[in-house]
Motif scaffolding. Structure first.
Motif, PDB file in Angstrom:
ATOM      1  N   LEU A  46       0.860  -1.166   0.055  1.00  0.00           N
ATOM      2  CA  LEU A  46       0.001   0.104   0.100  1.00  0.00           C
ATOM      3  C   LEU A  46       0.842   1.234  -0.002  1.00  0.00           C
ATOM      4  N   LYS A  47       1.952   1.230   0.850  1.00  0.00           N
ATOM      5  CA  LYS A  47       2.766   2.433   0.884  1.00  0.00           C
ATOM      6  C   LYS A  47       3.461   2.585  -0.390  1.00  0.00           C
ATOM      7  N   ALA A  48       4.031   1.514  -1.134  1.00  0.00           N
ATOM      8  CA  ALA A  48       4.604   1.735  -2.356  1.00  0.00           C
ATOM      9  C   ALA A  48       3.615   2.460  -3.389  1.00  0.00           C
ATOM     10  N   ASP A  49       2.431   1.788  -3.502  1.00  0.00           N
ATOM     11  CA  ASP A  49       1.348   2.663  -4.409  1.00  0.00           C
ATOM     12  C   ASP A  49       1.011   3.842  -4.209  1.00  0.00           C
ATOM     13  N   VAL A  50       0.908   4.237  -2.762  1.00  0.00           N
ATOM     14  CA  VAL A  50       0.653   5.645  -2.336  1.00  0.00           C
ATOM     15  C   VAL A  50       1.830   6.525  -2.710  1.00  0.00           C
ATOM     16  N   ASP A  51       2.953   6.123  -2.398  1.00  0.00           N
ATOM     17  CA  ASP A  51       4.278   6.981  -2.585  1.00  0.00           C
ATOM     18  C   ASP A  51       4.017   7.209  -4.307  1.00  0.00           C
ATOM     19  N   ALA A  52       3.840   6.328  -5.173  1.00  0.00           N
ATOM     20  CA  ALA A  52       3.708   6.445  -6.457  1.00  0.00           C
ATOM     21  C   ALA A  52       2.682   7.213  -6.964  1.00  0.00           C
ATOM     22  N   THR A  53       1.716   7.553  -6.345  1.00  0.00           N
ATOM     23  CA  THR A  53       0.511   8.317  -6.807  1.00  0.00           C
ATOM     24  C   THR A  53       0.776   9.666  -6.118  1.00  0.00           C
ATOM     25  N   ASN A  54       1.489   9.804  -5.047  1.00  0.00           N
ATOM     26  CA  ASN A  54       1.873  11.123  -4.579  1.00  0.00           C
ATOM     27  C   ASN A  54       2.972  11.732  -5.244  1.00  0.00           C
ATOM     28  N   SER A  55       3.709  11.051  -5.824  1.00  0.00           N
ATOM     29  CA  SER A  55       4.766  11.306  -6.950  1.00  0.00           C
ATOM     30  C   SER A  55       4.191  12.102  -8.069  1.00  0.00           C
ATOM     31  N   VAL A  56       3.124  11.461  -8.565  1.00  0.00           N
ATOM     32  CA  VAL A  56       2.512  12.241  -9.709  1.00  0.00           C
ATOM     33  C   VAL A  56       1.586  13.263  -9.175  1.00  0.00           C
ATOM     34  N   ILE A  57       0.696  13.332  -8.137  1.00  0.00           N
ATOM     35  CA  ILE A  57       0.143  14.289  -7.571  1.00  0.00           C
ATOM     36  C   ILE A  57       0.907  15.403  -7.380  1.00  0.00           C
ATOM     37  N   ASN A  58       1.969  15.361  -6.801  1.00  0.00           N
ATOM     38  CA  ASN A  58       2.998  16.595  -6.582  1.00  0.00           C
ATOM     39  C   ASN A  58       3.556  17.181  -7.623  1.00  0.00           C
ATOM     40  N   ALA A  59       3.489  16.494  -8.935  1.00  0.00           N
ATOM     41  CA  ALA A  59       4.108  17.132  -9.850  1.00  0.00           C
ATOM     42  C   ALA A  59       2.966  17.945 -10.924  1.00  0.00           C
ATOM     43  N   GLN A  60       1.865  17.916 -10.342  1.00  0.00           N
ATOM     44  CA  GLN A  60       0.880  18.665 -11.085  1.00  0.00           C
ATOM     45  C   GLN A  60       0.739  20.187 -10.510  1.00  0.00           C
ATOM     46  N   ASP A  61       0.280  21.209 -11.298  1.00  0.00           N
ATOM     47  CA  ASP A  61       0.594  22.752 -11.321  1.00  0.00           C
ATOM     48  C   ASP A  61      -0.420  23.186 -10.517  1.00  0.00           C
ATOM     49  N   GLY A  62      -1.545  22.227  -9.971  1.00  0.00           N
ATOM     50  CA  GLY A  62      -2.508  22.885  -9.287  1.00  0.00           C
ATOM     51  C   GLY A  62      -3.370  21.917  -8.914  1.00  0.00           C
ATOM     52  N   PRO A  63      -4.593  22.248  -8.408  1.00  0.00           N
ATOM     53  CA  PRO A  63      -5.534  21.240  -7.564  1.00  0.00           C
ATOM     54  C   PRO A  63      -5.934  19.956  -8.714  1.00  0.00           C
ATOM     55  N   VAL A  64      -6.184  18.792  -8.199  1.00  0.00           N
ATOM     56  CA  VAL A  64      -6.049  17.451  -8.732  1.00  0.00           C
ATOM     57  C   VAL A  64      -7.686  16.835  -8.283  1.00  0.00           C
ATOM     58  N   VAL A  65      -8.172  15.945  -9.391  1.00  0.00           N
ATOM     59  CA  VAL A  65      -9.207  15.171  -9.141  1.00  0.00           C
ATOM     60  C   VAL A  65      -8.507  13.884  -8.986  1.00  0.00           C
TER      61      VAL A  65
END
Length: 259
Positions: A76-95
């Motif tokens: 679960l942690k590995a998948d959450v980390d992978a997801t947060n890596s993508v979220i953090n790369a966005q330039d604004g709010p995310v769905v």
């Protein structure tokens, strides 16, 4: 003099009309512009991000910026980390949208400050301390469904003999066969790992029930979504409803982006 006054009044009236028209057009454009332009899509077990291709195509044509996470499916942690890596790369709010096991992932990753709302697609929606495995066993398994025992590395597969009927029943046999042959196994321990952070308690959530789902009981999906006060949409689709009903799933995601 009277003619000059009439002309001046007419020009004033035309300028006012032009201003009102401009304001109306600007207001209409603003109303049509989604509050969130960034969409992050998270796949589940036994699949990878390519299954989101249909939804991706629809959303990008509408002007959204779409990124798809490739989960390692090792914890679960590995998948959450992978997801947060993508979220953090966005330039604004995310769905943030997740399918199946991806629902557990977005429940944890969704606490990221950039996440504005969540979309659960035939997905797990656990509370704090709950695991996906708790909800797998919440209803009797459909006869069409089945998983292999963990192999020597701890990985679990969807039973190839049951893949079409249990996982992708509303896709062609050819498409289902390819998905089965290319399925990504998940570490069995993932289903027993409890969630520690619950994003849906503080952020707007949307849930899609796949009414013909054989992999995750539709009643279980409905129960989890109802408990979370999610906006619920029901579609007549299999577990991979995001593939077979890409248009309808994309509409729910766009609704989440607009609110």
């Amino acid at each position: 003099m009277k003619q000059q006054t009439t002309t001046r009044n007419r020009n004033t009236w035309l300028m006012a009309l032009l201003l009102l028209s401009t304001l109306f057009i600007m207001a209409s454009a603003k109303a049509e512009t989604p509050k969130v332009k960034n969409i992050v899509l998270v796949h589940g077990a036994f699949a990878d991000g390519s299954g989101w291709k249909g939804v991706y195509d629809i959303l990008t044509r509408k002007g959204y910026h779409v990124t798809i996470v490739q989960n390692p499916l090792t914890s679960l942690k590995a998948d959450v980390d992978a997801t947060n890596s993508v979220i953090n790369a966005q330039d604004g709010p995310v769905v943030l949208a997740g399918h199946s096991w991806g629902g557990t992932v977005i429940t944890e990753a969704g606490v990221n400050r950039k996440v504005a709302s969540l979309v659960y697609v035939a997905a797990f929606m656990p509370d704090k301390g709950e695991s996906a495995g708790k909800w797998v066993g919440a209803a009797p398994a459909a006869p069409e469904a089945g998983f292999t025992a963990p192999d020597q590395f701890g990985f679990v597969y969807f039973d190839p003999a049951k893949f079409h009927g249990g996982f992708a029943g509303d896709l062609s046999k050819a498409q289902s066969d390819f998905m089965c042959a290319s399925q990504v196994p998940i570490a069995g321990k993932c289903f027993e790992e409890p969630v520690q952070n619950v994003a849906w308690k503080t952020k707007p959530s949307y849930g899609i029930v796949a009414k013909s789902d054989k992999a995750l009981n539709p009643g279980t999906e409905r129960t989890m979504y109802t408990r979370a006060n999610a906006h619920i949409t029901e579609l007549e689709g299999s577990h991979v409803v995001f593939i077979s009903h890409a248009d309808e799933v994309a509409k729910v995601i766009m609704a989440a982006a607009a609110n």
